[in-house]
Scaffold this active site. Sequence first.
Site, PDB file in Angstrom:
ATOM      1  N   PHE A 109      62.799  21.805  32.451  1.00  0.00           N
ATOM      2  CA  PHE A 109      64.157  21.500  32.898  1.00  0.00           C
ATOM      3  C   PHE A 109      64.788  22.782  33.427  1.00  0.00           C
ATOM      4  O   PHE A 109      64.875  23.779  32.707  1.00  0.00           O
ATOM      5  CB  PHE A 109      65.036  20.937  31.776  1.00  0.00           C
ATOM      6  CG  PHE A 109      66.423  20.598  32.264  1.00  0.00           C
ATOM      7  CD1 PHE A 109      66.679  19.382  32.908  1.00  0.00           C
ATOM      8  CD2 PHE A 109      67.470  21.502  32.140  1.00  0.00           C
ATOM      9  CE1 PHE A 109      67.947  19.086  33.391  1.00  0.00           C
ATOM     10  CE2 PHE A 109      68.746  21.204  32.626  1.00  0.00           C
ATOM     11  CZ  PHE A 109      68.978  19.993  33.252  1.00  0.00           C
TER      12      PHE A 109
ATOM     13  N   ASP B 174      62.626  31.275  32.644  1.00  0.00           N
ATOM     14  CA  ASP B 174      63.949  30.671  32.458  1.00  0.00           C
ATOM     15  C   ASP B 174      64.306  30.787  30.966  1.00  0.00           C
ATOM     16  O   ASP B 174      63.764  30.065  30.136  1.00  0.00           O
ATOM     17  CB  ASP B 174      63.891  29.205  32.914  1.00  0.00           C
ATOM     18  CG  ASP B 174      65.223  28.475  32.764  1.00  0.00           C
ATOM     19  OD1 ASP B 174      66.123  28.997  32.078  1.00  0.00           O
ATOM     20  OD2 ASP B 174      65.343  27.364  33.315  1.00  0.00           O
TER      21      ASP B 174
ATOM     22  N   LYS C  12      73.774  29.699  29.326  1.00  0.00           N
ATOM     23  CA  LYS C  12      74.221  29.116  28.048  1.00  0.00           C
ATOM     24  C   LYS C  12      74.879  30.098  27.062  1.00  0.00           C
ATOM     25  O   LYS C  12      76.083  30.247  27.071  1.00  0.00           O
ATOM     26  CB  LYS C  12      73.072  28.343  27.410  1.00  0.00           C
ATOM     27  CG  LYS C  12      72.738  27.058  28.203  1.00  0.00           C
ATOM     28  CD  LYS C  12      72.024  26.019  27.389  1.00  0.00           C
ATOM     29  CE  LYS C  12      72.007  24.670  28.103  1.00  0.00           C
ATOM     30  NZ  LYS C  12      70.905  24.462  29.039  1.00  0.00           N
TER      31      LYS C  12
HETATM   32  C1  LIG Z   1      70.760  24.007  30.411  1.00  0.00           C
HETATM   33  C2  LIG Z   1      69.624  24.585  31.162  1.00  0.00           C
HETATM   34  C3  LIG Z   1      69.696  24.821  32.545  1.00  0.00           C
HETATM   35  C4  LIG Z   1      70.889  24.409  33.369  1.00  0.00           C
HETATM   36  O1  LIG Z   1      72.030  25.092  33.015  1.00  0.00           O
HETATM   37  P1  LIG Z   1      73.472  24.573  33.579  1.00  0.00           P
HETATM   38  O2  LIG Z   1      74.415  25.632  33.118  1.00  0.00           O
HETATM   39  O3  LIG Z   1      73.720  23.231  32.979  1.00  0.00           O
HETATM   40  O4  LIG Z   1      73.349  24.514  35.042  1.00  0.00           O
HETATM   41  C5  LIG Z   1      68.629  25.434  33.143  1.00  0.00           C
HETATM   42  N1  LIG Z   1      67.539  25.794  32.460  1.00  0.00           N
HETATM   43  C6  LIG Z   1      67.432  25.577  31.140  1.00  0.00           C
HETATM   44  C7  LIG Z   1      66.207  26.024  30.412  1.00  0.00           C
HETATM   45  C8  LIG Z   1      68.463  24.950  30.454  1.00  0.00           C
HETATM   46  O5  LIG Z   1      68.335  24.706  29.145  1.00  0.00           O
END
Ligand SMILES: *Cc1c(COP(=O)(O)O)cnc(C)c1O
Length: 406
Positions: free
Chosen positions: A138, A225, A254
């Site tokens: 994701f 990521d 986050k």
């Molecule tokens: C939540 C998340 C995203 C997206 O972040 P947003 O601030 O909602 O755009 C991308 N990568 C990972 C691993 C995430 O957990």
Amino acid sequence: MTAATPATTPSSPHVMNTYGRLPIALSHGLGCRVWDVNGREYLDALGGIAVNTLGHNHPKLVAALQDQVTKLIHTSNYYHVPLQEELASMLVQRSGLTNVFFCSTGLEANEAALKLARKFGHDKGIERPEIVVYEKAFHGRSIATLSATGNPKVQAGFGPLVEGFIRVPVNNIDALKAATEGNPNVVAVFFEAIQGEGGVNPMHMDYLRDVRALCDQRDWLLMIDEVQCGMGRTGKWFAHQWAGIKPDVMPLAKGLGSGVPVGAVVVGPKAATIFAPGNHGSTFGGNPLAMRAGVTTIRTMEEEDLLTNAATVGAHLKAALQKALAAELASGTVKEIRGQGLMLGIDLAKPCGALVQRAVDDGLLISVTADTVVRLVPPLILSTGEADQIVAILAPLISAFLKEAA
Ligand SMILES: *Cc1c(COP(=O)(O)O)cnc(C)c1O
């Protein structure tokens, strides 16, 4: 327990209906506790989805933000922003990387990473660069990041998807080699060190090291990521650090601002000079309020030793869950309890979305991801006592749920 309560309810005729919302509204919080508008108290084991690093209403963050709004909230990147330089140097020191681009969200950080990878290719004469991405990944909900995401539900209805991605399974170095064999257009490998939305799936340490070596060998960017698993959640600043490797590109968001929207892409030497003025930007990115939140988050994490707390309380929580759910683990109705530090997933043998409302009914905030995985990503200030309370509420709910007919 109110079995008749709908799992989700529309919020208003005017807020667009993009979320399945639980039928509660929160009004305030303190530490790992929040209260709804009716005065009911909840223990927060979700932390705004791995966002509220310092919990709610942390006095140091509140004071810093109050001070900052009286000075400057936003300027623009037309000018130097000293707080950007301060936060960048803090992130560089803790990651061992060299440079930082600031934005506001996770998908925006990932978009920057994808642009870096493509331009890295173009600069080498690769006209149609391709990026390796993973099953169950994701990376966000923009058109490019949902294309990189490995979940058909996120992509459905939004085609045509962005091209230039090659998808492989996690933790299989042979599959990665086979999928890229003889392909001169590959420029980067992109994955979460621990997949969050995909069900709390950690990359194995050996795999991380093997991919690092392969990227070096083939001159690819390793892009990790760490939007969800980074910022101390696993007990190190960044989850990949457990494997003793460094990425070339690391998107963050986050937990970085402890609730204030802050995103960042931290890069090493191989990616530090790909962008030149005019290649990328973000109006809100790196504004003084966001930077003050980031600086204060990191400083407070160190003052309160929250990396150690995430590691020790996380290990305690995991062990306590394993003990309380020992019978279910033995019978296989709980398949696995996995994750590290305060990023834990309890994988059940059946879909368990219904548990979210039942936990609310019992005063606990959790989430369920990938249909079958109860996810716990509480604030990093969680105490051992609060961890025990999570187990005391959650384990009986799971046991009872698993005894019900499918
Ligand atoms: C939540 C998340 C995203 C997206 O972040 P947003 O601030 O909602 O755009 C991308 N990568 C990972 C691993 C995430 O957990």
